[in-house]
Design a protein around this motif. Sequence first.
Motif, PDB file in Angstrom:
ATOM      1  N   GLU A  12     -58.862  20.016  48.147  1.00 37.60           N
ATOM      2  CA  GLU A  12     -59.606  18.897  46.499  1.00 37.60           C
ATOM      3  C   GLU A  12     -60.207  17.913  46.771  1.00 37.60           C
ATOM      4  O   GLU A  12     -60.710  17.585  45.800  1.00 37.60           O
ATOM      5  CB  GLU A  12     -57.625  17.648  47.186  1.00 37.60           C
ATOM      6  CG  GLU A  12     -57.085  16.973  46.059  1.00 37.60           C
ATOM      7  CD  GLU A  12     -55.915  16.441  46.168  1.00 37.60           C
ATOM      8  OE1 GLU A  12     -54.670  16.398  45.059  1.00 37.60           O
ATOM      9  OE2 GLU A  12     -54.906  16.663  46.677  1.00 37.60           O
ATOM     10  N   GLN A  13     -60.409  17.186  48.433  1.00 39.68           N
ATOM     11  CA  GLN A  13     -61.525  16.729  48.300  1.00 39.68           C
ATOM     12  C   GLN A  13     -63.036  17.663  47.319  1.00 39.68           C
ATOM     13  O   GLN A  13     -64.161  16.706  46.423  1.00 39.68           O
ATOM     14  CB  GLN A  13     -62.469  16.380  49.117  1.00 39.68           C
ATOM     15  CG  GLN A  13     -61.126  15.540  49.575  1.00 39.68           C
ATOM     16  CD  GLN A  13     -61.202  14.898  52.145  1.00 39.68           C
ATOM     17  OE1 GLN A  13     -62.152  15.648  52.329  1.00 39.68           O
ATOM     18  NE2 GLN A  13     -60.727  14.272  52.263  1.00 39.68           N
ATOM     19  N   ALA A  14     -63.109  19.271  47.743  1.00 37.69           N
ATOM     20  CA  ALA A  14     -64.852  19.722  47.291  1.00 37.69           C
ATOM     21  C   ALA A  14     -64.207  19.292  46.109  1.00 37.69           C
ATOM     22  O   ALA A  14     -65.325  19.855  44.864  1.00 37.69           O
ATOM     23  CB  ALA A  14     -64.098  21.221  47.877  1.00 37.69           C
ATOM     24  N   VAL A  37     -60.822  10.240  41.550  1.00 38.24           N
ATOM     25  CA  VAL A  37     -58.973  10.379  42.195  1.00 38.24           C
ATOM     26  C   VAL A  37     -58.684  11.140  42.751  1.00 38.24           C
ATOM     27  O   VAL A  37     -57.740  11.364  43.624  1.00 38.24           O
ATOM     28  CB  VAL A  37     -58.114  10.111  40.607  1.00 38.24           C
ATOM     29  CG1 VAL A  37     -57.208  10.536  40.886  1.00 38.24           C
ATOM     30  CG2 VAL A  37     -58.380   8.875  40.371  1.00 38.24           C
ATOM     31  N   ASP A  38     -59.640  12.557  42.157  1.00 34.81           N
ATOM     32  CA  ASP A  38     -59.714  14.524  43.031  1.00 34.81           C
ATOM     33  C   ASP A  38     -59.250  13.463  44.350  1.00 34.81           C
ATOM     34  O   ASP A  38     -59.033  14.157  45.419  1.00 34.81           O
ATOM     35  CB  ASP A  38     -59.807  15.079  42.400  1.00 34.81           C
ATOM     36  CG  ASP A  38     -58.984  15.431  41.772  1.00 34.81           C
ATOM     37  OD1 ASP A  38     -57.604  14.921  41.117  1.00 34.81           O
ATOM     38  OD2 ASP A  38     -59.267  16.494  40.748  1.00 34.81           O
ATOM     39  N   GLN A  39     -60.532  12.980  45.084  1.00 35.74           N
ATOM     40  CA  GLN A  39     -60.887  13.107  46.200  1.00 35.74           C
ATOM     41  C   GLN A  39     -60.180  12.031  47.017  1.00 35.74           C
ATOM     42  O   GLN A  39     -60.502  12.108  48.370  1.00 35.74           O
ATOM     43  CB  GLN A  39     -62.858  12.108  46.296  1.00 35.74           C
ATOM     44  CG  GLN A  39     -63.761  13.208  46.112  1.00 35.74           C
ATOM     45  CD  GLN A  39     -65.472  12.756  45.709  1.00 35.74           C
ATOM     46  OE1 GLN A  39     -65.108  12.328  47.041  1.00 35.74           O
ATOM     47  NE2 GLN A  39     -65.845  12.449  44.238  1.00 35.74           N
ATOM     48  N   ALA A  40     -60.540  10.752  46.961  1.00 37.56           N
ATOM     49  CA  ALA A  40     -58.651   9.787  47.202  1.00 37.56           C
ATOM     50  C   ALA A  40     -57.761  10.769  46.812  1.00 37.56           C
ATOM     51  O   ALA A  40     -57.026  10.035  48.467  1.00 37.56           O
ATOM     52  CB  ALA A  40     -59.279   8.763  46.642  1.00 37.56           C
ATOM     53  N   LYS A  41     -57.207  11.785  46.488  1.00 38.71           N
ATOM     54  CA  LYS A  41     -56.440  11.693  47.426  1.00 38.71           C
ATOM     55  C   LYS A  41     -56.210  13.348  48.246  1.00 38.71           C
ATOM     56  O   LYS A  41     -55.173  12.944  49.225  1.00 38.71           O
ATOM     57  CB  LYS A  41     -55.599  13.273  45.461  1.00 38.71           C
ATOM     58  CG  LYS A  41     -55.246  12.436  44.723  1.00 38.71           C
ATOM     59  CD  LYS A  41     -54.632  12.999  43.913  1.00 38.71           C
ATOM     60  CE  LYS A  41     -53.620  12.965  41.809  1.00 38.71           C
ATOM     61  NZ  LYS A  41     -53.536  14.071  41.107  1.00 38.71           N
ATOM     62  N   GLN A  43     -58.109  12.447  50.091  1.00 35.08           N
ATOM     63  CA  GLN A  43     -58.546  11.793  51.918  1.00 35.08           C
ATOM     64  C   GLN A  43     -56.979  11.067  52.198  1.00 35.08           C
ATOM     65  O   GLN A  43     -56.860  10.859  53.020  1.00 35.08           O
ATOM     66  CB  GLN A  43     -59.552  10.842  51.365  1.00 35.08           C
ATOM     67  CG  GLN A  43     -61.009  10.833  51.203  1.00 35.08           C
ATOM     68  CD  GLN A  43     -62.318  10.105  50.707  1.00 35.08           C
ATOM     69  OE1 GLN A  43     -61.682   9.537  49.975  1.00 35.08           O
ATOM     70  NE2 GLN A  43     -63.020  10.822  50.485  1.00 35.08           N
ATOM     71  N   ALA A  44     -56.555  11.184  51.493  1.00 35.54           N
ATOM     72  CA  ALA A  44     -55.389  10.481  51.435  1.00 35.54           C
ATOM     73  C   ALA A  44     -54.274  11.788  52.211  1.00 35.54           C
ATOM     74  O   ALA A  44     -53.973  10.979  52.833  1.00 35.54           O
ATOM     75  CB  ALA A  44     -54.536   9.665  50.782  1.00 35.54           C
ATOM     76  N   ARG A  45     -54.677  12.490  51.517  1.00 31.22           N
ATOM     77  CA  ARG A  45     -53.319  13.515  53.011  1.00 31.22           C
ATOM     78  C   ARG A  45     -54.588  13.984  53.824  1.00 31.22           C
ATOM     79  O   ARG A  45     -53.503  14.157  54.777  1.00 31.22           O
ATOM     80  CB  ARG A  45     -53.632  15.145  51.716  1.00 31.22           C
ATOM     81  CG  ARG A  45     -52.989  16.359  52.290  1.00 31.22           C
ATOM     82  CD  ARG A  45     -53.499  17.647  51.673  1.00 31.22           C
ATOM     83  NE  ARG A  45     -52.867  16.975  50.046  1.00 31.22           N
ATOM     84  CZ  ARG A  45     -52.582  18.552  49.462  1.00 31.22           C
ATOM     85  NH1 ARG A  45     -51.262  18.783  50.059  1.00 31.22           N
ATOM     86  NH2 ARG A  45     -52.224  18.074  47.988  1.00 31.22           N
ATOM     87  N   GLN A  46     -55.314  13.893  54.421  1.00 30.21           N
ATOM     88  CA  GLN A  46     -56.204  14.106  55.088  1.00 30.21           C
ATOM     89  C   GLN A  46     -55.459  13.075  56.386  1.00 30.21           C
ATOM     90  O   GLN A  46     -55.069  13.340  57.136  1.00 30.21           O
ATOM     91  CB  GLN A  46     -57.269  14.162  55.327  1.00 30.21           C
ATOM     92  CG  GLN A  46     -58.288  14.822  56.432  1.00 30.21           C
ATOM     93  CD  GLN A  46     -59.466  14.821  56.113  1.00 30.21           C
ATOM     94  OE1 GLN A  46     -59.788  15.093  55.095  1.00 30.21           O
ATOM     95  NE2 GLN A  46     -60.453  15.095  57.245  1.00 30.21           N
ATOM     96  N   ALA A  47     -56.152  11.600  55.462  1.00 29.40           N
ATOM     97  CA  ALA A  47     -55.666  10.291  56.635  1.00 29.40           C
ATOM     98  C   ALA A  47     -53.777  10.618  57.180  1.00 29.40           C
ATOM     99  O   ALA A  47     -53.763  10.397  58.203  1.00 29.40           O
ATOM    100  CB  ALA A  47     -55.725   9.723  56.371  1.00 29.40           C
ATOM    101  N   LYS A  48     -52.745  11.686  56.439  1.00 28.69           N
ATOM    102  CA  LYS A  48     -51.815  11.285  56.598  1.00 28.69           C
ATOM    103  C   LYS A  48     -51.256  12.006  57.469  1.00 28.69           C
ATOM    104  O   LYS A  48     -50.541  11.609  58.600  1.00 28.69           O
ATOM    105  CB  LYS A  48     -50.557  11.809  55.447  1.00 28.69           C
ATOM    106  CG  LYS A  48     -49.320  12.003  55.444  1.00 28.69           C
ATOM    107  CD  LYS A  48     -49.081  12.443  54.597  1.00 28.69           C
ATOM    108  CE  LYS A  48     -48.752  14.146  54.521  1.00 28.69           C
ATOM    109  NZ  LYS A  48     -47.997  14.379  53.162  1.00 28.69           N
ATOM    110  N   GLU A  49     -51.987  13.333  57.595  1.00 26.68           N
ATOM    111  CA  GLU A  49     -52.050  14.785  58.355  1.00 26.68           C
ATOM    112  C   GLU A  49     -52.700  14.219  59.888  1.00 26.68           C
ATOM    113  O   GLU A  49     -51.910  14.934  60.690  1.00 26.68           O
ATOM    114  CB  GLU A  49     -52.269  16.041  58.304  1.00 26.68           C
ATOM    115  CG  GLU A  49     -51.437  16.851  56.765  1.00 26.68           C
ATOM    116  CD  GLU A  49     -50.287  16.562  56.791  1.00 26.68           C
ATOM    117  OE1 GLU A  49     -50.297  17.293  58.421  1.00 26.68           O
ATOM    118  OE2 GLU A  49     -49.243  16.858  56.349  1.00 26.68           O
ATOM    119  N   ASP A  50     -53.594  13.301  59.937  1.00 26.39           N
ATOM    120  CA  ASP A  50     -54.434  12.779  61.408  1.00 26.39           C
ATOM    121  C   ASP A  50     -53.239  11.837  61.902  1.00 26.39           C
ATOM    122  O   ASP A  50     -53.504  11.849  62.914  1.00 26.39           O
ATOM    123  CB  ASP A  50     -55.402  12.178  60.666  1.00 26.39           C
ATOM    124  CG  ASP A  50     -56.400  12.913  60.287  1.00 26.39           C
ATOM    125  OD1 ASP A  50     -56.432  14.221  60.880  1.00 26.39           O
ATOM    126  OD2 ASP A  50     -58.076  12.143  60.580  1.00 26.39           O
TER     127      ASP A  50
END
Length: 58
Positions: A12-14, A37-41, A43-50
């Motif tokens: 999604e970030q790419a 917006v796609d990059q932010a989504k 990053q949010a997904r990655q932060a949630k998983e972290d």
Amino acid sequence: MSGTEKTKAQAEQAKGKAKEAIGRAVGNDRMTAEGHVDQAKGQARQAKEDLKDNLRRP
């Protein structure tokens, strides 16, 4: 982080970076904004998983 979710976040970030670059190249402000917006989504997904990973560790 599960491998699947990590891959989705990175993809999604790419996708967002590519969309932003194309938007800038053709002068399309809307596409550039969608890329952000796609990059932010992603990053949010990655932060949630972290966060989930950190909570699982003792």
